[in-house]
Design an enzyme around this catalytic site. Structure first.
Site, short mmCIF file in Angstrom:
data_model
loop_
_atom_site.label_atom_id
_atom_site.label_comp_id
_atom_site.label_asym_id
_atom_site.label_seq_id
_atom_site.Cartn_x
_atom_site.Cartn_y
_atom_site.Cartn_z
CB ILE A 1 -0.54 -0.14 1.51
CG1 ILE A 1 -1.69 -1.39 1.43
CG2 ILE A 1 -1.92 0.79 0.96
CD1 ILE A 1 -2.45 -1.52 3.32
CD GLU A 2 3.45 1.69 -4.55
OE1 GLU A 2 3.39 2.47 -5.26
OE2 GLU A 2 4.76 0.58 -4.53
CB CYS B 1 6.55 -4.16 2.44
SG CYS B 1 8.04 -3.29 1.81
CD GLU C 1 7.24 -8.97 1.73
OE1 GLU C 1 6.43 -7.32 1.54
OE2 GLU C 1 8.56 -9.10 1.53
CB CYS D 1 12.40 -4.68 2.09
SG CYS D 1 11.06 -4.05 3.53
CB CYS E 1 9.20 -7.19 5.27
SG CYS E 1 8.13 -5.91 4.90
N1 THU Z 1 7.25 -4.26 -1.70
C1 THU Z 1 7.04 -5.03 -0.83
O1 THU Z 1 6.02 -4.73 -0.63
N2 THU Z 1 7.69 -6.67 -0.50
C2 THU Z 1 8.91 -6.60 -0.53
O2 THU Z 1 9.52 -7.18 -0.29
C3 THU Z 1 9.22 -5.80 -1.53
C4 THU Z 1 9.35 -4.50 -1.49
C5 THU Z 1 7.14 -2.92 -1.84
C6 THU Z 1 7.30 -1.55 -1.18
C7 THU Z 1 6.66 -0.71 -2.35
O3 THU Z 1 5.66 -0.29 -2.13
C8 THU Z 1 7.02 -1.66 -4.07
O4 THU Z 1 7.37 -3.00 -3.82
C9 THU Z 1 8.46 -0.88 -4.42
O5 THU Z 1 9.73 -1.06 -3.53
#
Ligand code: THU
Length: 134
Positions: A42-43, A52, A54, A85, A88
């Site tokens: 969810i950005e 993220c 996760e 990341c 997470c």
């Molecule tokens: N992102 C995740 O949701 N999980 C990951 O394991 C790596 C990155 C998302 C965060 C952001 O919305 C997009 O991927 C680019 O970084």
């Protein structure tokens, strides 16, 4: 072994809100009681406020009373596997230190990595034992 978990993560990816990165991620967290909790990224216009997939899955799970987890599956838009990341990894370590991280991609299929291997020497609750009152 983790096929149904990966399927749940693939489905969760479709609800990702990622207008900035266009990188959709889905996660599915397997609780030890058998329940599966899903999440997507969810950005936010303030990029640092992005969550993220996760951690969305984990937040849903913990708020529903789940406390112990066996594995988390992660699926993204990339052709190759997407490792979690650093934030997470740390957050997951609190809840599934012995758990598996299941990465799926079109190119590589299912790849299983123990979380402890992805975050060696993690800072845990035990790391604060023996502290002195200041
Ligand atoms: N992102 C995740 O949701 N999980 C990951 O394991 C790596 C990155 C998302 C965060 C952001 O919305 C997009 O991927 C680019 O970084």
């Amino acid at each position: 072994m983790y096929e149904s978990l990966v399927e749940a993560a693939k489905k969760a990816r479709h609800t990702a809100y990622c207008p900035y990165s266009h990188f959709a991620v889905g996660a599915a967290l397997l609780a030890k009681d058998g329940r599966i909790f899903t999440g997507c990224n969810i950005e936010n216009a303030s990029f640092g406020a992005t969550i993220c997939a996760e951690r969305v899955a984990l937040g849903k799970a913990v708020s529903e009373g789940a406390r112990a987890f066996a594995a988390i599956a992660i699926v993204s838009s990339a052709e190759t596997k997407t490792p979690p990341c650093g934030i997470c990894r740390q957050v997951l370590m609190e809840w599934m230190p012995q758990g598996d991280v299941v990465l799926w991609s079109k190119e590589e299929g299912i790849c299983i990595e123990p979380l402890a291997q992805l975050l060696p020497g993690a800072f845990l609750q035990a790391s604060m034992e023996g502290r002195k009152e200041e």
